[in-house]
Design an enzyme around this catalytic site. Structure first.
Site, short mmCIF file in Angstrom:
data_model
loop_
_atom_site.label_atom_id
_atom_site.label_comp_id
_atom_site.label_asym_id
_atom_site.label_seq_id
_atom_site.Cartn_x
_atom_site.Cartn_y
_atom_site.Cartn_z
N MET A 115 24.63 -31.56 -49.30
CA MET A 115 23.86 -32.66 -48.72
C MET A 115 23.89 -33.89 -49.63
SD MET A 115 20.68 -30.56 -47.04
CE MET A 115 20.25 -31.97 -45.99
N SER A 116 24.28 -35.02 -49.04
CA SER A 116 24.37 -36.27 -49.79
C SER A 116 23.16 -37.16 -49.61
CB SER A 116 25.62 -37.04 -49.34
OG SER A 116 25.47 -37.44 -47.99
N VAL A 138 23.17 -39.18 -43.05
CA VAL A 138 22.88 -38.62 -41.74
C VAL A 138 23.81 -37.46 -41.40
CG1 VAL A 138 24.36 -40.31 -40.55
CG2 VAL A 138 22.51 -39.19 -39.30
N ASP A 139 25.07 -37.51 -41.81
CA ASP A 139 26.02 -36.48 -41.44
C ASP A 139 25.65 -35.11 -42.01
OD1 ASP A 139 27.56 -38.28 -39.98
OD2 ASP A 139 28.80 -38.80 -41.70
N CYS A 194 37.81 -34.87 -55.32
CA CYS A 194 36.42 -34.40 -55.30
C CYS A 194 36.29 -33.22 -54.35
CB CYS A 194 35.50 -35.54 -54.87
SG CYS A 194 33.73 -35.10 -54.91
N CYS A 198 32.93 -44.06 -54.60
CA CYS A 198 31.49 -43.96 -54.90
C CYS A 198 31.14 -44.38 -56.31
CB CYS A 198 31.01 -42.54 -54.63
SG CYS A 198 31.78 -41.25 -55.64
#
Length: 357
Positions: free
Chosen positions: A9-10, A13-14, A103, A199
């Site tokens: 989980m980042s 929303v995705d 990554c 990022c």
């Protein structure tokens, strides 16, 4: 007994909807965020990056709403070694890398996968727009139904074992549908902006990042035309990429484009737009997901979100793969990935090693 799922989980929303969908499917879910580097404490703004302290709180809030446990795993050392150091090394070699692929390869589907196994989870789950399907031949990686969001290109390195224990619940949805689900579930991040660019370099200034990280200033060198004549001075070869036109600072009757980068000689070769078109490349570190028939024509993509073009692929004795395009392709770039497709299936992919064939 319910199967267990580890959800990467980042805070976006995705991944939030991915966690919701897995819980709805009956899985015993655990939410985790990988802490990859420091950002807010070194002045990066939340809106321009991911994995910030605020993003961690966003992910935690969603997990609380879903009633699932949440953890933060510290992978900063691994991220520096496998992603940032590799990124810098590639640019210093005159290549243009894709750190998202590294990554995924080393962090999400290697280190996080190992953590999932240690926690006795059956599957690892991410918010990628892609699909995993199984048939009598094994597991396959497919494009997501939303062609505008499809992320199969950055997932080509997944092995058979990883595919067997990976789930992409967003693969059958469009982005608009995912945001609608988030709205219906009351997720406050339903309309949170997607993270953009690289990022750990939110301002896009790769040269400044490399100089700051290595502590070494880039050395100016020569711009050289196709005839070998010096036509100007560059500010440092790793500040340029194949196909670049803007920012060269050269006045000429016709536009110049970067056609080749030569780190050993500290020079950048310039040419016309026509000089950028080539039909052949060699790729290494190739991962085959599906078998390819001899002389079979497939589709190949040489850049994220670029249109696929017809090509053939041949395995070389040294493990590299020679790819031939039926029509010349513009700005094939060393360090980028080339990914082969058969319809919606990913056949395999690797890193572009050479184009001077």
């Amino acid at each position: 007994m319910a199967k267990k799922a580890l959800i990467a989980m980042s805070g976006g929303v995705d991944s939030s909807v991915a966690a919701y969908l897995m819980k709805e499917a009956g899985y015993d879910c655990i939410g985790v965020t990988m802490k990859l580097y420091d950002n807010e404490d070194i002045g990066m703004e939340r809106e321009k990056t991911c994995c910030s302290l605020s993003d961690i709180e966003d992910a935690r809030s969603v997990c609380v709403k879903l009633g699932i446990p949440y953890y933060v795993f510290n992978f900063k050392d691994d991220f520096k070694e496998k992603v940032i150091d590799n990124f810098i090394s590639c640019y210093q070699k005159g290549m243009t890398p894709n750190p998202c692929i590294e990554c995924n390869r080393h962090l999400k589907f290697e280190h996080l996968y190992k953590r999932a196994k240690a926690l006795h989870c059956d599957v690892i789950v991410t918010g990628h727009y892609a699909k995993v399907v199984q048939d009598e031949q094994g597991y396959h990686l497919l494009k997501g139904v939303d062609e505008t969001k499809d992320q199969s290109y950055v997932l080509y390195s997944l092995t058979e074992e990883q595919l067997a224990h990976t789930c992409f619940p967003l693969g059958d949805y469009t982005k608009a549908e995912i945001r609608k689900i988030a709205e219906e579930q009351g997720f406050f991040n339903a309309h949170k902006h997607d993270s953009q660019d690289i990022c750990f370099i939110p301002d896009g200034d790769y040269m400044a990042f490399i100089e700051k990280t290595t502590g070494k200033k880039s050395e100016p060198g020569d711009f050289v035309n196709q005839e070998g004549e010096i036509v100007g001075q560059h500010k440092g070869y790793y500040g340029y990429t194949i196909g670049q036109r803007k920012g060269l600072g050269i006045s000429a009757p016709k536009p110049y484009y970067v056609t080749e980068i030569c780190p050993e000689e500290n020079k950048v070769i310039l040419g016309s737009n026509e000089d950028l078109f080539k039909t052949d490349l060699i790729a290494d570190d190739f991962n085959w997901i599906e078998e390819l028939a001899e002389d079979e024509v497939v589709k190949a993509r040489i850049r994220y979100h670029q249109a696929e073009k017809e090509a053939t692929a041949k395995k070389n004795p040294d493990g590299t793969v020679a790819i031939h395009f039926l029509e010349p392709q513009r700005a094939i770039t060393k360090g980028q990935a080339v990914v082969l497709y058969r319809d919606k299936h990913v056949v395999g992919g690797g890193t572009i090693k050479n184009t001077n064939l």
